[in-house]
Enzyme design. Structure first.
Site, PDB file in Angstrom:
ATOM      1  N   GLY A  13     -53.224  31.838   2.724  1.00 48.23           N
ATOM      2  CA  GLY A  13     -52.749  32.850   2.018  1.00 48.23           C
ATOM      3  C   GLY A  13     -53.832  33.915   1.240  1.00 48.23           C
ATOM      4  O   GLY A  13     -55.205  33.858   1.715  1.00 48.23           O
ATOM      5  N   THR A  14     -53.379  34.128   0.014  1.00 44.74           N
ATOM      6  CA  THR A  14     -54.476  34.827  -0.715  1.00 44.74           C
ATOM      7  C   THR A  14     -55.797  34.124  -1.058  1.00 44.74           C
ATOM      8  O   THR A  14     -56.927  34.768  -0.620  1.00 44.74           O
ATOM      9  CB  THR A  14     -53.792  35.261  -1.998  1.00 44.74           C
ATOM     10  OG1 THR A  14     -52.593  35.545  -1.947  1.00 44.74           O
ATOM     11  CG2 THR A  14     -54.545  36.205  -2.782  1.00 44.74           C
ATOM     12  N   ARG A  46     -48.503  27.942   9.175  1.00 41.54           N
ATOM     13  CA  ARG A  46     -47.191  27.684   9.662  1.00 41.54           C
ATOM     14  C   ARG A  46     -46.886  28.888  10.742  1.00 41.54           C
ATOM     15  O   ARG A  46     -46.183  28.332  11.847  1.00 41.54           O
ATOM     16  CB  ARG A  46     -46.211  27.879   8.482  1.00 41.54           C
ATOM     17  CG  ARG A  46     -45.728  26.415   8.006  1.00 41.54           C
ATOM     18  CD  ARG A  46     -44.649  26.469   6.988  1.00 41.54           C
ATOM     19  NE  ARG A  46     -45.064  27.388   5.726  1.00 41.54           N
ATOM     20  CZ  ARG A  46     -44.118  27.536   4.805  1.00 41.54           C
ATOM     21  NH1 ARG A  46     -43.002  27.042   4.636  1.00 41.54           N
ATOM     22  NH2 ARG A  46     -44.622  28.435   3.560  1.00 41.54           N
ATOM     23  N   ARG A  47     -47.287  29.932  10.580  1.00 36.31           N
ATOM     24  CA  ARG A  47     -46.962  31.132  11.408  1.00 36.31           C
ATOM     25  C   ARG A  47     -48.244  31.485  12.045  1.00 36.31           C
ATOM     26  O   ARG A  47     -48.728  32.827  11.245  1.00 36.31           O
ATOM     27  CB  ARG A  47     -45.984  31.911  10.723  1.00 36.31           C
ATOM     28  CG  ARG A  47     -44.844  31.251  10.367  1.00 36.31           C
ATOM     29  CD  ARG A  47     -43.858  32.441   9.909  1.00 36.31           C
ATOM     30  NE  ARG A  47     -42.510  32.073   9.684  1.00 36.31           N
ATOM     31  CZ  ARG A  47     -41.367  32.672  10.291  1.00 36.31           C
ATOM     32  NH1 ARG A  47     -41.625  33.799  10.922  1.00 36.31           N
ATOM     33  NH2 ARG A  47     -40.008  32.426  10.128  1.00 36.31           N
ATOM     34  N   LYS A 104     -52.889  21.911  -8.111  1.00 42.02           N
ATOM     35  CA  LYS A 104     -52.526  21.208  -9.239  1.00 42.02           C
ATOM     36  C   LYS A 104     -51.377  20.650  -9.377  1.00 42.02           C
ATOM     37  O   LYS A 104     -51.279  19.576  -9.854  1.00 42.02           O
ATOM     38  CB  LYS A 104     -52.500  22.641 -10.288  1.00 42.02           C
ATOM     39  CG  LYS A 104     -51.160  23.442 -10.030  1.00 42.02           C
ATOM     40  CD  LYS A 104     -51.491  24.736 -11.054  1.00 42.02           C
ATOM     41  CE  LYS A 104     -50.452  25.662 -10.388  1.00 42.02           C
ATOM     42  NZ  LYS A 104     -50.996  27.111  -9.719  1.00 42.02           N
ATOM     43  N   GLY A 133     -58.590  28.429 -12.573  1.00 35.02           N
ATOM     44  CA  GLY A 133     -59.202  29.251 -11.592  1.00 35.02           C
ATOM     45  C   GLY A 133     -60.488  29.017 -11.611  1.00 35.02           C
ATOM     46  O   GLY A 133     -61.127  27.791 -11.070  1.00 35.02           O
ATOM     47  N   ILE A 135     -63.007  29.413 -13.691  1.00 27.63           N
ATOM     48  CA  ILE A 135     -63.647  28.631 -14.852  1.00 27.63           C
ATOM     49  C   ILE A 135     -64.436  27.381 -14.665  1.00 27.63           C
ATOM     50  O   ILE A 135     -63.305  26.184 -14.213  1.00 27.63           O
ATOM     51  CB  ILE A 135     -62.835  28.519 -16.292  1.00 27.63           C
ATOM     52  CG1 ILE A 135     -62.159  29.962 -16.338  1.00 27.63           C
ATOM     53  CG2 ILE A 135     -63.771  28.339 -17.430  1.00 27.63           C
ATOM     54  CD1 ILE A 135     -61.207  29.836 -17.650  1.00 27.63           C
ATOM     55  N   ASP A 200     -46.266  24.893 -14.698  1.00 28.97           N
ATOM     56  CA  ASP A 200     -47.393  25.004 -14.332  1.00 28.97           C
ATOM     57  C   ASP A 200     -48.640  24.587 -15.389  1.00 28.97           C
ATOM     58  O   ASP A 200     -49.459  23.879 -15.091  1.00 28.97           O
ATOM     59  CB  ASP A 200     -47.650  26.623 -14.040  1.00 28.97           C
ATOM     60  CG  ASP A 200     -49.224  26.949 -13.633  1.00 28.97           C
ATOM     61  OD1 ASP A 200     -49.614  26.773 -12.498  1.00 28.97           O
ATOM     62  OD2 ASP A 200     -49.921  27.358 -14.671  1.00 28.97           O
ATOM     63  N   LYS A 204     -51.484  21.255 -15.381  1.00 31.14           N
ATOM     64  CA  LYS A 204     -52.647  21.559 -15.633  1.00 31.14           C
ATOM     65  C   LYS A 204     -53.057  20.547 -17.001  1.00 31.14           C
ATOM     66  O   LYS A 204     -54.202  20.011 -16.769  1.00 31.14           O
ATOM     67  CB  LYS A 204     -52.991  22.918 -16.052  1.00 31.14           C
ATOM     68  CG  LYS A 204     -52.932  23.739 -14.801  1.00 31.14           C
ATOM     69  CD  LYS A 204     -52.811  25.328 -14.916  1.00 31.14           C
ATOM     70  CE  LYS A 204     -52.940  26.302 -13.652  1.00 31.14           C
ATOM     71  NZ  LYS A 204     -52.433  27.613 -14.053  1.00 31.14           N
TER      72      LYS A 204
END
Lengths: 435, 435
Positions: A13-14, A46-47, A104, A133, A135, A200, A204
């Site tokens: 992905g990204t 997956r695709r 995470k 991220g 850091i 989230d 962390k």
């Protein structure tokens, strides 16, 4: 330079795409830094039809076969979520591959077990990208501060909620309005629950606490309150006492001293909105930035600041880890592992020392302040500052307490709500970082 | 737990004593983190009678015998200065000992040679404490950002000059007065030259640049201006344009693009006072604190903040390194070494792009601004902002330039001083961090 190290990438992905791009652009530099070139052995998705920019021969849907292939040295996992990530990482570790992960949720759920598997297999498990991220934070905690004793780790580790709170402070908007804006601008996801309700940040916090205190902390051990109940009134009240409102992930060591002088340490790990002084280094961290403030016995106060999310910053952290595990692979060793040797217990929120700010609308008549103050005193809570503003028949009472067990403070606030003299409790938020 | 790792300590001043105390207090934790206990094998000092608090049997004046002893595994050097530190570290490395040093002067002078010796011997050389005290900075540069491409490292790395400049900003005092106060309070040494003239910061800049750009940079390659010429007028002028004054250590990669489109990179490394916007993250770093701002291709902007000096913070950094080299020793390996594979050249200051702020007292008559502006234009310097305030016969002219080679700016200022229309050049400082 001998033959290349072969990397399996799980997910594209990204973050995965950014990792591929950087591996390509910086190949020569990475090879010089590692001592051997790095080559992508395969990419599990997956695709496969959804990744037109990626060489088709690298794509596979059989992630398990990829991570256990004899042709693979290192595995980078950027798919997220508990399964199938956990099974794939355990299979990779079992097959002797070193692993870099940005996951995470998985690390906060099963980090200690994964570390134990990595130690048994003599491979590396790194996951700098999982917290804050780009850091560099986990390596400093794992290594740079390994000779020190940590007291507290306090972080702004979720960019979405920090953006929303920053906008509420800047514009005076309420939570719903600021969330709508964040969603429109792409800073909040369509389902913002994981961010807004603090899940989230709690993951962390669990990872940070495990590393900081060498003790097993899972996401489910973390006390958690999100920001959906933070009101424009809370933000305004914060400003009146020289504070701003942030969602904080707080990990701290608490000592209980017994009558005989012996002391027992435990760790309190929590995520909740709090007022912090505008002079605190974390107060200036606005928008989508992250920052983590660390207090150590010898090092004193430290702060780490940078971009907490996004494809490129996260990919930078993944690649830093990749260079580390690749260097270890070239040297034929594994880096220092993480364990929970200290085994400190997690402290219940009820027993965790906190401070409260409480704003009340009260009847402006004699004895009200005395009644309110008595309610705090009856639970051993002492008051740090109080301000009363009369407005005809009614008055506003703004109190900031000293430190007390959270349960004593919460119970006092519940009692205040029931008192005849109290017309309304207009704002309650914990306060951090006041001296 | 098997037999202890044996540590030789060179030097027992403020930092050395703090290292000994922490080794004692945190012995059990360190052993758990390393996998073996750590024990002090000996302490080399010049005058054993001056260390009454240290067990006498550990003290020795024969540092060379200590660091080469078969009974020693690791060497910690906190004596500072070039010699005898260099000879002792080379002897230790030659005898197969891993080394931790806090010696910025030595690392800035001979870091690449020491690293080469360590690589040959297969031992570790770590020196986190040499730059920015307790702030984990070198390990993030060496390891966390090893997968990224660094653009700039900008730091406030000298607490003494930062204290003096902070006081000048707060009180409006001149340099001499602020220095006198810093000396009285113990923030400046009796001979403040190393701090005030920027030698200390230049050593740190050389170390940072070497690590950031994988290229050989020595302290003597660093352009250096101290703060003794910074005046109360400079500070006042800075405030007028929304800036504050800081002594910055700046390391940056500069690309020259040739007519055929090929580009050549070099690195500019410099230490000088500069005006920076009060909104810049470094502007808020006041007093004796240090902070380093990093810009990387993928990671974006990062900042590291904390205490840059003092026995305990420095000892924290030394012990973090000690745990790292001890873990490597237990694993029978050496960590990743530093080399200068990129081999980028250091760019002369004259060719380094900078921006200037210039304040002038001029005659208030037609044509003066045009003459001054023409002087800049003749050297290809374009002006970003200009403000003219008339005061009867005279006027004040405040200019901020766009980026241009430093020599073009310096020459222009020299020419302005000679112009009839210019009565005085009242303030000249470089500007950093303006967008």
């Amino acid at each position: 330079m001998t033959e290349p190290l072969r990397v399996a990438l799980l997910g594209c992905g990204t973050v995965g795409s950014a990792v591929l791009r950087l591996l390509d652009e910086q190949g020569a530099d990475l090879a010089a830094r590692i001592g051997r070139p790095v080559e992508v052995a395969g990419i599990a998705v997956r695709r496969p039809d959804r990744h037109p920019g990626v060489p088709a021969h690298l794509l596979t849907t059989d992630a398990h076969a990829l991570v256990t292939s004899g042709d693979v040295d290192l595995v980078v996992e950027v798919i997220g979520g508990i399964e199938p990530a956990r099974s794939l990482l355990l299979a990779a570790i079992g097959a002797g591959k070193s692993v870099v992960s940005a996951n995470k949720a998985l690390l906060a759920e099963d980090g200690i077990a994964l570390h134990a598997a990595a130690a048994d297999a003599g491979v590396d498990l790194y996951y700098e990208a999982a917290v804050a991220g780009a850091i560099p934070l986990l390596r400093p905690l794992r290594e740079s501060l390994a000779g020190d004793q940590l007291r507290r780790v306090v972080g702004i580790v979720n960019g979405t909620t920090n953006y929303i709170l920053s906008r509420m402070v800047e514009t005076g908007a309420g939570f719903a309005e600021a969330l709508a804006e964040a969603t429109e601008l792409g800073y909040a996801e369509a389902d913002p629950t994981a961010d807004v309700d603090g899940f989230d940040a709690a993951s962390k916090a669990a990872i940070l606490a495990t590393l900081a205190f060498h003790s097993p902390v899972r996401a489910s051990d973390v006390y958690r309150e999100g920001i959906s109940a933070v009101s424009a009134t809370d933000v305004a009240r914060a400003a009146e006492i020289g504070c701003t409102v942030k969602l904080l992930a707080i990990c701290e060591r608490v000592s209980d001293v017994a009558a005989d002088g012996t002391s027992t340490d435990s760790i309190a790990v929590r995520v909740h909105p709090a007022m912090i002084p505008t002079t605190h280094p974390l107060a200036a961290v606005s928008g989508a930035f992250n920052a983590v403030f660390v207090e150590a016995e010898a090092a004193g106060q430290l702060m780490f600041y940078g971009q907490g999310a996004g494809g490129e910053p996260t990919a930078s952290a993944v690649l830093g880890d990749l260079v580390a595990v690749a260097r270890n692979r070239v040297a034929g060793v594994a880096g220092p592992n993480v364990n929970a040797y200290a085994g400190l217990a997690t402290r219940p929120m009820a027993d965790t020392p906190t401070r409260y700010h409480v704003s009340l609308d009260v009847a402006d008549k004699p004895g009200v302040l005395a009644t309110v103050a008595a309610e705090f005193a009856s639970r051993g809570v002492s008051i740090s500052t109080v301000r009363q503003d009369g407005r005809g028949e009614a008055a506003t009472l703004v109190l900031v307490t000293h430190s007390a067990p959270d349960a004593a403070l919460a119970t006092t606030v519940a009692r205040l709500r029931e008192m005849d003299a109290v017309r309304a409790v207009t704002s309650v938020l914990r306060v951090e970082g006041l001296t």
